[in-house]
Motif scaffolding. Structure first.
Motif, PDB file in Angstrom:
ATOM      1  N   LEU A   1       0.866  -1.175   0.000  1.00  0.00           N
ATOM      2  CA  LEU A   1       0.000   0.000   0.000  1.00  0.00           C
ATOM      3  C   LEU A   1       0.901   1.223   0.000  1.00  0.00           C
ATOM      4  N   SER A   2       0.712   2.122  -0.958  1.00  0.00           N
ATOM      5  CA  SER A   2       1.614   3.271  -1.071  1.00  0.00           C
ATOM      6  C   SER A   2       1.426   4.295   0.042  1.00  0.00           C
ATOM      7  N   ASP A   3       0.260   4.331   0.672  1.00  0.00           N
ATOM      8  CA  ASP A   3      -0.024   5.320   1.712  1.00  0.00           C
ATOM      9  C   ASP A   3      -0.892   4.686   2.792  1.00  0.00           C
ATOM     10  N   ALA A   4      -0.274   4.297   3.890  1.00  0.00           N
ATOM     11  CA  ALA A   4      -1.008   3.640   4.973  1.00  0.00           C
ATOM     12  C   ALA A   4      -2.075   4.552   5.577  1.00  0.00           C
ATOM     13  N   VAL A   5      -1.854   5.842   5.567  1.00  0.00           N
ATOM     14  CA  VAL A   5      -2.811   6.793   6.135  1.00  0.00           C
ATOM     15  C   VAL A   5      -4.135   6.764   5.368  1.00  0.00           C
ATOM     16  N   ALA A   6      -4.123   6.312   4.123  1.00  0.00           N
ATOM     17  CA  ALA A   6      -5.348   6.213   3.329  1.00  0.00           C
ATOM     18  C   ALA A   6      -6.370   5.278   3.964  1.00  0.00           C
ATOM     19  N   ALA A   7      -5.926   4.413   4.869  1.00  0.00           N
ATOM     20  CA  ALA A   7      -6.837   3.481   5.539  1.00  0.00           C
ATOM     21  C   ALA A   7      -7.876   4.196   6.395  1.00  0.00           C
ATOM     22  N   ILE A   8      -7.626   5.446   6.719  1.00  0.00           N
ATOM     23  CA  ILE A   8      -8.601   6.218   7.486  1.00  0.00           C
ATOM     24  C   ILE A   8      -9.855   6.466   6.658  1.00  0.00           C
ATOM     25  N   ASP A   9      -9.676   6.710   5.362  1.00  0.00           N
ATOM     26  CA  ASP A   9     -10.788   7.117   4.507  1.00  0.00           C
ATOM     27  C   ASP A   9     -11.236   6.090   3.471  1.00  0.00           C
ATOM     28  N   TYR A  10     -10.454   5.051   3.230  1.00  0.00           N
ATOM     29  CA  TYR A  10     -10.760   4.108   2.146  1.00  0.00           C
ATOM     30  C   TYR A  10     -10.787   2.675   2.668  1.00  0.00           C
TER      31      TYR A  10
ATOM     32  N   PRO B   1       2.225  10.529   4.991  1.00  0.00           N
ATOM     33  CA  PRO B   1       1.957   9.178   4.500  1.00  0.00           C
ATOM     34  C   PRO B   1       3.226   8.328   4.478  1.00  0.00           C
ATOM     35  N   TRP B   2       3.044   7.028   4.567  1.00  0.00           N
ATOM     36  CA  TRP B   2       4.164   6.097   4.446  1.00  0.00           C
ATOM     37  C   TRP B   2       3.669   4.813   3.788  1.00  0.00           C
ATOM     38  N   PRO B   3       4.548   4.144   3.047  1.00  0.00           N
ATOM     39  CA  PRO B   3       4.145   2.871   2.429  1.00  0.00           C
ATOM     40  C   PRO B   3       4.134   1.767   3.471  1.00  0.00           C
ATOM     41  N   GLU B   4       3.304   0.782   3.224  1.00  0.00           N
ATOM     42  CA  GLU B   4       3.209  -0.354   4.137  1.00  0.00           C
ATOM     43  C   GLU B   4       3.082  -1.626   3.323  1.00  0.00           C
ATOM     44  N   GLY B   5       3.629  -2.702   3.836  1.00  0.00           N
ATOM     45  CA  GLY B   5       3.521  -3.994   3.182  1.00  0.00           C
ATOM     46  C   GLY B   5       4.851  -4.472   2.640  1.00  0.00           C
ATOM     47  N   ASP B   6       4.785  -5.346   1.668  1.00  0.00           N
ATOM     48  CA  ASP B   6       5.963  -5.992   1.099  1.00  0.00           C
ATOM     49  C   ASP B   6       6.577  -5.108   0.020  1.00  0.00           C
ATOM     50  N   LEU B   7       7.587  -4.325   0.406  1.00  0.00           N
ATOM     51  CA  LEU B   7       8.226  -3.435  -0.558  1.00  0.00           C
ATOM     52  C   LEU B   7       9.064  -4.202  -1.581  1.00  0.00           C
ATOM     53  N   SER B   8       9.351  -5.456  -1.331  1.00  0.00           N
ATOM     54  CA  SER B   8      10.093  -6.271  -2.304  1.00  0.00           C
ATOM     55  C   SER B   8       9.155  -7.082  -3.194  1.00  0.00           C
TER      56      SER B   8
ATOM     57  N   MET C   1      12.212  -4.403  -9.939  1.00  0.00           N
ATOM     58  CA  MET C   1      12.117  -3.198  -9.120  1.00  0.00           C
ATOM     59  C   MET C   1      12.426  -3.544  -7.675  1.00  0.00           C
ATOM     60  N   THR C   2      13.517  -2.997  -7.168  1.00  0.00           N
ATOM     61  CA  THR C   2      13.945  -3.312  -5.803  1.00  0.00           C
ATOM     62  C   THR C   2      13.022  -2.657  -4.776  1.00  0.00           C
ATOM     63  N   ALA C   3      13.109  -3.140  -3.552  1.00  0.00           N
ATOM     64  CA  ALA C   3      12.336  -2.574  -2.449  1.00  0.00           C
ATOM     65  C   ALA C   3      12.675  -1.101  -2.248  1.00  0.00           C
ATOM     66  N   GLU C   4      13.940  -0.780  -2.377  1.00  0.00           N
ATOM     67  CA  GLU C   4      14.369   0.603  -2.195  1.00  0.00           C
ATOM     68  C   GLU C   4      13.759   1.511  -3.267  1.00  0.00           C
ATOM     69  N   GLU C   5      13.756   1.057  -4.513  1.00  0.00           N
ATOM     70  CA  GLU C   5      13.162   1.845  -5.602  1.00  0.00           C
ATOM     71  C   GLU C   5      11.662   2.043  -5.379  1.00  0.00           C
ATOM     72  N   LEU C   6      10.982   0.988  -4.952  1.00  0.00           N
ATOM     73  CA  LEU C   6       9.544   1.075  -4.727  1.00  0.00           C
ATOM     74  C   LEU C   6       9.236   2.023  -3.570  1.00  0.00           C
ATOM     75  N   GLU C   7      10.047   1.977  -2.537  1.00  0.00           N
ATOM     76  CA  GLU C   7       9.846   2.876  -1.402  1.00  0.00           C
ATOM     77  C   GLU C   7      10.036   4.339  -1.818  1.00  0.00           C
ATOM     78  N   VAL C   8      11.073   4.606  -2.600  1.00  0.00           N
ATOM     79  CA  VAL C   8      11.311   5.969  -3.084  1.00  0.00           C
ATOM     80  C   VAL C   8      10.151   6.425  -3.963  1.00  0.00           C
ATOM     81  N   LEU C   9       9.702   5.566  -4.870  1.00  0.00           N
ATOM     82  CA  LEU C   9       8.596   5.917  -5.761  1.00  0.00           C
ATOM     83  C   LEU C   9       7.319   6.206  -4.971  1.00  0.00           C
ATOM     84  N   ALA C  10       7.022   5.387  -3.974  1.00  0.00           N
ATOM     85  CA  ALA C  10       5.827   5.612  -3.153  1.00  0.00           C
ATOM     86  C   ALA C  10       5.915   6.932  -2.400  1.00  0.00           C
ATOM     87  N   GLY C  11       7.131   7.359  -2.088  1.00  0.00           N
ATOM     88  CA  GLY C  11       7.328   8.617  -1.376  1.00  0.00           C
ATOM     89  C   GLY C  11       7.310   9.856  -2.251  1.00  0.00           C
ATOM     90  N   GLU C  12       7.211   9.667  -3.556  1.00  0.00           N
ATOM     91  CA  GLU C  12       7.157  10.800  -4.495  1.00  0.00           C
ATOM     92  C   GLU C  12       5.748  11.385  -4.475  1.00  0.00           C
TER      93      GLU C  12
END
Length: 172
Positions: free
Chosen positions: A85-94, A118-125, A132-143
């Motif tokens: 999940l790219s944004d764990a905070v979205a769980a408040i509304d969705y 916001p922060w990503p949650e789950g299996d980043l790998s 796509m590495t976990a690090e790349e996915l984490e950076v992309l989710a933070g964009e």
């Protein structure tokens, strides 16, 4: 990429949300994409069921762009399902984001100040074996200046299914 509104059928909890739900499927070294059912943006169980029903020998990844707010990656794996999940905070509304956190057994912090960013949650790998590495996915989710459809398009480019994804998403 164009965003198409998904209309929730009668009996599906939640309401219609803008966005899209697509399965990226790799078989015999080639990628193809197909749109998932109309209830996929509001019902995580529907996504999981539909992805598992594909029964392909290669990789399958569910890509959800929910309401131009966040994205979800869903991938059947031996013995279960991998989720990101790219944004764990979205769980408040969705509901679909809350369902992801429920399956991950993650609770939001009780401190409201912790929910400001916001922060990503789950299996980043989740896509590591697809390029796509976990690090790349984490950076992309933070964009945060990128919309989810742009983030998913970047994932498609990195993993090799960008053209197939664009074809399905842009189709009316």
């Amino acid at each position: 990429m164009a965003v198409q509104s998904v209309q929730a059928p009668a009996g599906v909890r939640g309401q219609a949300l803008p966005g899209y739900a697509v399965a990226a499927i790799r078989e015999a070294g080639r990628w193809r994409c197909r749109r998932l059912g109309p209830d996929s943006l509001v019902d995580l169980d529907a996504v999981i069921t539909e992805l598992r029903a594909l029964r392909v020998e290669g990789a399958v990844v569910g890509l959800l762009d929910v309401d131009d707010e966040f994205f979800v990656l869903v991938r059947p794996v031996p013995g279960g399902i991998a989720l990101m999940l790219s944004d764990a905070v979205a769980a408040i509304d969705y509901d679909v984001a809350a369902d992801v956190l429920d399956l991950l057994r993650v609770e939001l912090p009780p401190d409201e100040d912790a929910l400001d960013d916001p922060w990503p949650e789950g299996d980043l790998s989740i896509l590591a074996d697809l390029g796509m590495t976990a690090e790349e996915l984490e950076v992309l989710a933070g964009e945060l200046e990128l919309y989810p459809d742009e983030q998913l398009a970047a994932i498609g480019r990195r993993c090799g299914f960008a053209d197939a994804l664009a074809e399905v998403v842009d189709a009316r």
